[in-house]
Design a protein around this motif. Structure first.
Motif, PDB file in Angstrom:
ATOM      1  N   PHE A 238      -1.869   6.430 -14.419  1.00  0.00           N
ATOM      2  CA  PHE A 238      -2.872   5.474 -15.194  1.00  0.00           C
ATOM      3  C   PHE A 238      -2.685   5.419 -16.936  1.00  0.00           C
ATOM      4  O   PHE A 238      -3.828   5.353 -17.035  1.00  0.00           O
ATOM      5  CB  PHE A 238      -3.709   6.221 -13.985  1.00  0.00           C
TER       6      PHE A 238
ATOM      7  N   LEU B 224      -9.079   4.635  -3.783  1.00  0.00           N
ATOM      8  CA  LEU B 224      -7.741   3.399  -3.902  1.00  0.00           C
ATOM      9  C   LEU B 224      -7.318   2.694  -2.335  1.00  0.00           C
ATOM     10  O   LEU B 224      -7.744   1.606  -1.719  1.00  0.00           O
ATOM     11  CB  LEU B 224      -6.685   3.506  -4.070  1.00  0.00           C
ATOM     12  N   ASN B 225      -6.718   4.181  -1.513  1.00  0.00           N
ATOM     13  CA  ASN B 225      -6.758   3.396   0.018  1.00  0.00           C
ATOM     14  C   ASN B 225      -7.366   3.436   0.742  1.00  0.00           C
ATOM     15  O   ASN B 225      -7.329   2.199   1.941  1.00  0.00           O
ATOM     16  CB  ASN B 225      -5.967   4.703   0.695  1.00  0.00           C
TER      17      ASN B 225
ATOM     18  N   PHE C  21      -9.271   9.491  -6.509  1.00  0.00           N
ATOM     19  CA  PHE C  21      -8.887   8.093  -6.949  1.00  0.00           C
ATOM     20  C   PHE C  21      -7.843   6.711  -5.922  1.00  0.00           C
ATOM     21  O   PHE C  21      -7.939   6.144  -5.393  1.00  0.00           O
ATOM     22  CB  PHE C  21      -8.949   7.450  -8.655  1.00  0.00           C
ATOM     23  N   LYS C  22      -6.472   7.942  -6.101  1.00  0.00           N
ATOM     24  CA  LYS C  22      -5.974   7.440  -4.667  1.00  0.00           C
ATOM     25  C   LYS C  22      -6.264   7.313  -3.540  1.00  0.00           C
ATOM     26  O   LYS C  22      -6.229   6.301  -2.589  1.00  0.00           O
ATOM     27  CB  LYS C  22      -4.461   8.612  -4.759  1.00  0.00           C
TER      28      LYS C  22
ATOM     29  N   PHE D 286      -8.066  12.621 -16.074  1.00  0.00           N
ATOM     30  CA  PHE D 286      -7.716  11.676 -14.893  1.00  0.00           C
ATOM     31  C   PHE D 286      -8.314  12.248 -13.354  1.00  0.00           C
ATOM     32  O   PHE D 286      -7.563  12.976 -12.726  1.00  0.00           O
ATOM     33  CB  PHE D 286      -6.597  11.306 -15.389  1.00  0.00           C
TER      34      PHE D 286
ATOM     35  N   LYS E  84       0.811  -1.217   0.060  1.00  0.00           N
ATOM     36  CA  LYS E  84      -0.020   0.301   0.190  1.00  0.00           C
ATOM     37  C   LYS E  84       0.647   1.212  -0.102  1.00  0.00           C
ATOM     38  O   LYS E  84       0.481   2.249  -1.089  1.00  0.00           O
ATOM     39  CB  LYS E  84      -1.048   0.200   1.481  1.00  0.00           C
TER      40      LYS E  84
ATOM     41  N   LEU F  65       1.697   6.662  -7.342  1.00  0.00           N
ATOM     42  CA  LEU F  65       0.775   7.618  -6.812  1.00  0.00           C
ATOM     43  C   LEU F  65       1.447   9.542  -6.747  1.00  0.00           C
ATOM     44  O   LEU F  65       1.037  10.132  -7.487  1.00  0.00           O
ATOM     45  CB  LEU F  65      -0.354   7.556  -6.696  1.00  0.00           C
TER      46      LEU F  65
ATOM     47  N   LEU G  99      -7.724  -1.180   0.490  1.00  0.00           N
ATOM     48  CA  LEU G  99      -6.667  -1.479   1.191  1.00  0.00           C
ATOM     49  C   LEU G  99      -7.661  -1.192   2.614  1.00  0.00           C
ATOM     50  O   LEU G  99      -6.582  -2.029   2.742  1.00  0.00           O
ATOM     51  CB  LEU G  99      -5.446  -0.969   0.845  1.00  0.00           C
TER      52      LEU G  99
ATOM     53  N   LEU H  40      -9.809   6.405 -16.339  1.00  0.00           N
ATOM     54  CA  LEU H  40      -8.696   5.801 -16.711  1.00  0.00           C
ATOM     55  C   LEU H  40      -8.009   4.429 -17.376  1.00  0.00           C
ATOM     56  O   LEU H  40      -7.859   3.578 -17.396  1.00  0.00           O
ATOM     57  CB  LEU H  40      -8.572   5.653 -15.252  1.00  0.00           C
TER      58      LEU H  40
ATOM     59  N   LEU I  56      -7.902  -5.540  -6.983  1.00  0.00           N
ATOM     60  CA  LEU I  56      -7.836  -3.812  -6.452  1.00  0.00           C
ATOM     61  C   LEU I  56      -8.908  -3.037  -7.113  1.00  0.00           C
ATOM     62  O   LEU I  56      -9.349  -2.136  -6.475  1.00  0.00           O
ATOM     63  CB  LEU I  56      -6.282  -4.013  -6.287  1.00  0.00           C
ATOM     64  N   MET I  57      -8.131  -2.385  -8.595  1.00  0.00           N
ATOM     65  CA  MET I  57      -9.043  -1.864  -8.806  1.00  0.00           C
ATOM     66  C   MET I  57     -10.521  -2.272  -9.733  1.00  0.00           C
ATOM     67  O   MET I  57     -10.982  -1.235  -9.570  1.00  0.00           O
ATOM     68  CB  MET I  57      -8.238  -2.381 -10.587  1.00  0.00           C
TER      69      MET I  57
ATOM     70  N   VAL J 278      -6.479  11.551 -10.054  1.00  0.00           N
ATOM     71  CA  VAL J 278      -5.805  10.619  -9.983  1.00  0.00           C
ATOM     72  C   VAL J 278      -5.777  10.853  -8.795  1.00  0.00           C
ATOM     73  O   VAL J 278      -6.450   9.759  -7.199  1.00  0.00           O
ATOM     74  CB  VAL J 278      -4.452  10.510 -10.332  1.00  0.00           C
TER      75      VAL J 278
ATOM     76  N   ILE K 272      -6.315   1.793 -16.061  1.00  0.00           N
ATOM     77  CA  ILE K 272      -6.738   1.276 -15.282  1.00  0.00           C
ATOM     78  C   ILE K 272      -7.504  -0.493 -15.341  1.00  0.00           C
ATOM     79  O   ILE K 272      -7.296  -1.323 -15.083  1.00  0.00           O
ATOM     80  CB  ILE K 272      -8.616   1.207 -14.322  1.00  0.00           C
TER      81      ILE K 272
END
Lengths: 468, 468
Positions: free
Chosen positions: A139, B127-128, B123-124, B118, A124, A131, B131, B312, B344-345, B120, B315
């Motif tokens: 991406f 993602l976190n 999206f980060k 994007f 992670k 990122l 996780l 993305l 994950l995606m 980003v 992705i």
């Protein structure tokens, strides 16, 4: 004619009854594989139904893979081999159990390293670092071979820069590698040699490609060279699919001499070696292992490596090294298969490797699995020694057993009986072109389970084998 | 015989000279496509070289796609169509420029939405969150159809729950969808209909599958139904590949009536409609659009959607909705292609959709692209109106032009001349089975560029067209 007759019930549509009946005839060998089915007109007459009903029934058989049409000639029967049927049942069973409560089962079916070792927290952080560092670039997809940084790292870290990063193609796993190779170099009716037994996913791809598949028995040090050369002498072979270390399912590993000889044969008879490096990282016996690729001087090896099995399965990453001769074909094939592989994951894996975290991860895995391997080997000797024969692989995550000939149980039966006692095994039938040949074999993987369950599970299997 | 003769130089191996010479003969039509090459013995005699040298030369021709062998009959010539050659040159050119300094070019070749949009940072965070929430689960793969959460979200969010999540299969993009469909339902020599022009990546997959490809002209409201029905009447068609909105490259969109009629024809003539939903999110003209799938009552549509183009690109996610009849085949085909798509995606996209971030993203994109679209349309009218004809798509990211017949320039020439002036366009030759038919067409995408460059670029193209 007689066998086609049906007593219709009134509850289900006639075409369904007809297709069901014919399916049964095919399954039970009352209609042969490849036999021409009655013409639509004739069968309609016999069963006293409309021709349209027969058309629907035949279409249904076709859709289910029980029949095929030949242009202007009619409909023919096609036997679905038990392999396909059992395979479906097997994977459905595992799926069902896994969606309910796998924890209560002792699961010897694992094909990848266990999730308990996944370095999620560390990964992670690595993802976030990527990122922050790359922003939108993380991406983008611009490089059809895959992220250049990762290709450079693979070359430096795994191949000591002896393989050019231009010859490396990033994949989304080994299965994609096999699929892409098939599309690039195998045409309809081309000849392919596989190990016997071998990975079912590869068999399926070659079958779909309509290749002629030759199987060669695998011994403890690799395929039987006498059989192998006999096939080469009589047939023009396009490629040989091999797992060079801790083969799946047998755990066999090629001796150095056998590798050298097979590479010579590849040059003499002009075929490619498709090397699927399944689990070369998990070595417990301190021997030195070399891949076909590292010994290849004639540009004959297509090397495929998955990161999913040893690292994070959901990461869907792997790579391929192509010979110069078919490099362009293989690269185009990848583009036409899925354009490219997830860019963020490639960057994250690259950083992970460069921070030496990969090395640490593998070393941790090795310690843990070596311990389990030795424990499993002890249990096998203790409980299964007299009921089955097996190789001692020296690495990897599984053992393969031949059930002793005096025990009259086949591996599918063993699978169901074990399942009833909450133990999951993989029957050998999944690893052969002709499923029946796997009747006396089964595979046990220790990847997902801890020591107490290993012992418990093997005891149960031993008792079931004794019963008969 | 005469044409085979060569004056050898001493600098390069003879077999290379021979293969080069024969390649030239084939390219320049002095050897016909499908013509039998001289036998090895004969050619060796004529050229006064060893037979082995000829074998090597023929092998090289084969490896490069200029020849093929027929069992026991000899070697035959195969013309590599200019399409393949130009396609390679085109993509190499773009690659080279992009690795150097694309910024100085006005790039009209974009096929996906621009990276400037994007999301980003957002999206980060997503993602976190995944996780933290899912831990190792985020990297597992257990569901062969794809992450159930995402399948449920797709069903609810995009299909109002009218499509079961069990019929949805997660892909790593539209290209994989086309590849998987091909493997599932198209056999060698099966007939396939495509739009003319159409997406080059689809043409390649069908060609690799060795399908017979029929092209049907696309008009502003979809394919020409007269041509379409004429083909259906004479041939058993397996599937029709269509982009229902803002087709790539023409920007054409099917009228409601045409969709309904094609769905009827699919039922009557029993073929599948493979619907590639390219960019249905980018609509600027406030019209109501409906997909083939949403109108499909007979289970005839295989719907393919990519998230990479609109969200993305890196992705690598998309999905497919399969008809019941071929669902099982398609799912197996996916497993045998690459097992499954990055877990994950999938989880991250699922969360992104459920937080309504997707909706926001699309709405932002729409505003930005509508503005660019209108500006581009103005520029086209102003500078290209008298030099080329075109549709006004009302959505999507590109325009397609037919060069006025009095201008004697072909699209490849236009490509090179534009490139010299630092403008990149996509010549029509990439979109036809027979490249030549695209000679008078070119495509301009406004996805990657800002308003000032749009005007500048179109002015330059206009001047180049004027020159001739």
């Amino acid at each position: 004619m007689y066998r086609y007759e049906i007593k219709f019930s009134n509850d289900i549509p006639k075409y369904l009854e007809i297709s069901k009946h014919i399916k049964k005839l095919i399954d039970e060998n009352n209609i042969d594989d490849g036999e021409k089915l009655l013409s639509i007109r004739k069968l309609a007459k016999i069963l006293k139904v409309n021709e349209v009903t027969i058309v629907s029934a035949y279409k249904k058989l076709e859709a289910e893979g029980y029949a095929y049409q030949k242009m202007g000639s009619g409909t023919y029967a096609k036997r679905r081999d038990t392999n396909i049927k059992f395979k479906k049942e097997y994977s459905n069973t595992l799926k069902k159990i896994s969606s309910q409560n796998l924890k209560s089962y002792v699961d010897f079916t694992g094909e990848i390293t266990s999730s308990e070792f996944f370095p999620v927290t560390v990964f992670k952080d690595v993802l976030n670092e990527v990122l922050d560092r790359d922003g939108t670039e993380a991406f983008a997809y611009k490089e059809s071979l895959g992220y250049e940084g990762l290709r450079n790292s693979i070359s430096a870290f795994f191949w000591d820069n002896k393989v050019s990063s231009e010859d490396i193609l990033i994949l989304s796993g080994a299965q994609q590698g096999i699929d892409i190779v098939s599309k690039s170099i195998i045409n309809v009716h081309d000849n392919v040699i596989v190990e016997k037994p071998t990975y079912g996913g590869a068999l399926t791809v070659f079958k779909w490609r309509r290749a002629n598949i030759f199987e060669v028995d695998i011994l403890e040090d690799g395929v039987d060279l006498i059989q192998f050369e006999a096939i080469l002498k009589k047939n023009r072979i396009k490629c040989f699919y091999a797992m060079s270390y801790f083969q799946n399912p047998t755990g066999a590993t090629y001796s150095f001499e056998k590798k050298v000889r097979i590479l010579e044969l590849a040059e003499i008879y002009d075929f490619y070696i498709v090397e699927d490096d399944y689990l070369s990282e998990l070595i417990y016996d301190n021997k030195e292992y070399k891949s076909f690729k590292s010994l290849d001087i004639n540009d004959k090896v297509i090397y495929i490596k998955s990161f999913s099995k040893i690292f994070l399965p959901g990461i869907r990453l792997g790579y391929m090294i192509s010979p110069q001769k078919c490099k362009e074909y293989i690269q185009n094939s990848k583009i036409n298969t899925d354009i490219s592989t997830s860019s963020l994951m490639q960057r994250a894996l690259d950083l992970y490797i460069n921070k030496d975290l990969w090395k640490e991860h593998i070393s941790r895995l090795n310690t843990a699995y070596k311990d389990k391997y030795n424990f499993m080997l002890d249990c096998i000797e203790k409980y299964l020694g007299d009921k089955a024969s097996y190789y001692t692989p020296g690495g990897g995550i599984h053992f393969y057993f031949k059930i002793a000939t005096d025990l009259k149980i086949n591996s599918m039966e063993l699978f169901y009986r074990c399942m009833n006692k909450k133990v999951l095994i993989t029957p050998g039938v999944l690893f052969y072109k002709n499923a029946k040949e796997g009747n006396n074999y089964f595979r046990l993987s220790f990847s997902e389970i801890k020591k107490p369950e290993i012992e418990e599970g093997i005891k149960i299997i031993s008792e079931i084998l004794k019963e008969k």
